[in-house]
Design a protein around this motif. Structure first.
Motif, PDB file in Angstrom:
ATOM      1  N   VAL A 176      -6.534  14.729 -25.989  1.00  0.00           N
ATOM      2  CA  VAL A 176      -7.062  15.625 -27.010  1.00  0.00           C
ATOM      3  C   VAL A 176      -5.853  16.148 -27.765  1.00  0.00           C
ATOM      4  CG1 VAL A 176      -8.215  17.818 -27.474  1.00  0.00           C
ATOM      5  CG2 VAL A 176      -9.119  16.281 -25.722  1.00  0.00           C
ATOM      6  N   ASN A 177      -5.906  16.061 -29.077  1.00  0.00           N
ATOM      7  CA  ASN A 177      -4.797  16.485 -29.919  1.00  0.00           C
ATOM      8  C   ASN A 177      -5.255  17.587 -30.869  1.00  0.00           C
ATOM      9  OD1 ASN A 177      -3.160  14.272 -28.911  1.00  0.00           O
ATOM     10  ND2 ASN A 177      -4.373  12.947 -30.234  1.00  0.00           N
ATOM     11  N   GLY A 178      -4.418  18.567 -31.093  1.00  0.00           N
ATOM     12  CA  GLY A 178      -4.736  19.634 -32.037  1.00  0.00           C
ATOM     13  C   GLY A 178      -4.026  19.422 -33.353  1.00  0.00           C
ATOM     14  N   VAL A 179      -4.719  19.704 -34.447  1.00  0.00           N
ATOM     15  CA  VAL A 179      -4.121  19.543 -35.778  1.00  0.00           C
ATOM     16  C   VAL A 179      -4.566  20.693 -36.664  1.00  0.00           C
ATOM     17  CG1 VAL A 179      -6.002  18.102 -36.645  1.00  0.00           C
ATOM     18  CG2 VAL A 179      -3.768  17.955 -37.712  1.00  0.00           C
ATOM     19  N   GLU A 180      -3.656  21.139 -37.509  1.00  0.00           N
ATOM     20  CA  GLU A 180      -3.948  22.213 -38.451  1.00  0.00           C
ATOM     21  C   GLU A 180      -3.696  21.719 -39.869  1.00  0.00           C
ATOM     22  OE1 GLU A 180      -1.536  25.525 -37.410  1.00  0.00           O
ATOM     23  OE2 GLU A 180      -2.535  25.857 -35.477  1.00  0.00           O
ATOM     24  N   GLY A 181      -4.636  21.983 -40.753  1.00  0.00           N
ATOM     25  CA  GLY A 181      -4.459  21.644 -42.160  1.00  0.00           C
ATOM     26  C   GLY A 181      -3.851  22.826 -42.896  1.00  0.00           C
ATOM     27  N   VAL A 240      -5.781  26.360 -43.213  1.00  0.00           N
ATOM     28  CA  VAL A 240      -7.137  26.406 -43.764  1.00  0.00           C
ATOM     29  C   VAL A 240      -8.129  25.598 -42.944  1.00  0.00           C
ATOM     30  CG1 VAL A 240      -6.358  26.882 -46.107  1.00  0.00           C
ATOM     31  CG2 VAL A 240      -6.623  24.524 -45.361  1.00  0.00           C
ATOM     32  N   SER A 241      -7.647  24.864 -41.946  1.00  0.00           N
ATOM     33  CA  SER A 241      -8.566  24.155 -41.056  1.00  0.00           C
ATOM     34  C   SER A 241      -7.887  23.896 -39.717  1.00  0.00           C
ATOM     35  CB  SER A 241      -9.030  22.825 -41.665  1.00  0.00           C
ATOM     36  OG  SER A 241      -8.009  21.852 -41.590  1.00  0.00           O
ATOM     37  N   ARG A 242      -8.690  23.858 -38.679  1.00  0.00           N
ATOM     38  CA  ARG A 242      -8.211  23.519 -37.339  1.00  0.00           C
ATOM     39  C   ARG A 242      -9.231  22.584 -36.708  1.00  0.00           C
ATOM     40  NH1 ARG A 242      -6.941  29.052 -37.585  1.00  0.00           N
ATOM     41  NH2 ARG A 242      -4.723  29.517 -37.222  1.00  0.00           N
ATOM     42  N   GLN A 243      -8.747  21.611 -35.978  1.00  0.00           N
ATOM     43  CA  GLN A 243      -9.662  20.683 -35.325  1.00  0.00           C
ATOM     44  C   GLN A 243      -8.971  20.008 -34.147  1.00  0.00           C
ATOM     45  OE1 GLN A 243     -11.917  18.198 -37.942  1.00  0.00           O
ATOM     46  NE2 GLN A 243     -12.529  16.788 -36.352  1.00  0.00           N
TER      47      GLN A 243
END
Length: 258
Positions: free
Chosen positions: A122-127, A135-138
């Motif tokens: 599982v990887n976390g990424v932030e826009g 403005v986004s997290r997923q």
């Protein structure tokens, strides 16, 4: 430490985060710069998927500029929250990762062509927007497969979100009411300051040829992928220099759809 490729550096950072160990600032900066560089290439074609994976080898880190309620995303960076990461090499343990990613999609232990499950993350990424605001997290689920020759593929799952209309894929195959979209792209990684040649400009105009700045040397890579959506989840099978055809990737996608 010198990495043989940027995927190795990403994997190390993800491993460290999943074990609550903070990656060095140098390592994170290296990864974030690479994500931004590869994002630049994808934004040129308005690719209809925000892939972070590592891709782990590829991860997902090839992405487009996307409009969200909070603003326009111009870059993606790896999350610095250890809670956004997890990994396993145990197939039976993937359900734990699905809970963390808050999605449960279709998956198989073996893909056609002799590719067997190797690990899951599982990887976390932030826009981020132009001002650096998040403005986004997923979180995304990335399953890595490997064949007997050591070639790797990633199957990446993310929650499907509305995005700008995608460029026309190279090939489309319908499976029931699901469209499998195949793209065959060439990436030319070049140093900062590189001047595009007349041939570069000609190939860019034709499409599926992208120049990404920031590499320490000129390097050409082939990037093939097949993408589809089902039940609110976007899937991508992807890899660099895989040698796989559209039909190969379509067969893999269909094996997951069954």
């Amino acid at each position: 430490m010198r990495y043989e490729n940027w995927e190795d550096s990403i994997k190390e950072a993800f491993d460290m985060e999943s074990e609550n160990i903070t990656a060095s600032a140098h390592l994170k900066d290296q990864i974030d710069r690479e994500i931004s560089r590869r994002k630049e290439g994808f934004s040129m074609r308005k690719f209809n998927s925000r892939k972070i994976a590592v891709v782990a080898a590829c991860l997902c880190l090839l992405v487009p500029a996307t409009i969200f309620a909070g603003g326009k995303i111009t870059s993606y960076v790896s999350s610095d929250n250890p809670a956004d990461y997890a990994k396993t090499k145990n197939w039976e343990d993937i359900s734990r990762l699905e809970e963390k990613a808050e999605m449960k999609g279709d998956r198989v232990k073996e893909l056609p062509g002799g590719y067997f499950f190797k690990e899951a993350r599982v990887n976390g990424v932030e826009g981020k927007d132009d001002s650096g605001e998040t403005v986004s997290r997923q979180r995304e689920l990335d399953l890595t497969y490997e064949n007997g020759s050591g070639r790797k593929l990633d199957v990446i799952m993310e929650k499907a979100i509305e995005e700008p209309e995608a460029a026309t894929p190279d090939e489309v195959k319908k499976v029931g009411d699901i469209s499998l979209k195949y793209n065959d792209d060439t990436y030319k990684f070049v140093p900062v300051g590189y001047k595009k040649t007349a041939e570069d400009k000609k190939l860019e105009a034709k499409g599926h040829y992208y120049i990404s700045f920031g590499s320490d040397r000129i390097e050409m890579k082939n990037y093939r992928s097949v993408i589809w959506e089902k039940d609110g989840i976007r899937y991508m099978i992807t890899g660099f220099d895989t040698g796989l055809s559209a039909n190969d990737l379509f067969k893999m996608a269909q094996s997951i759809l069954k």
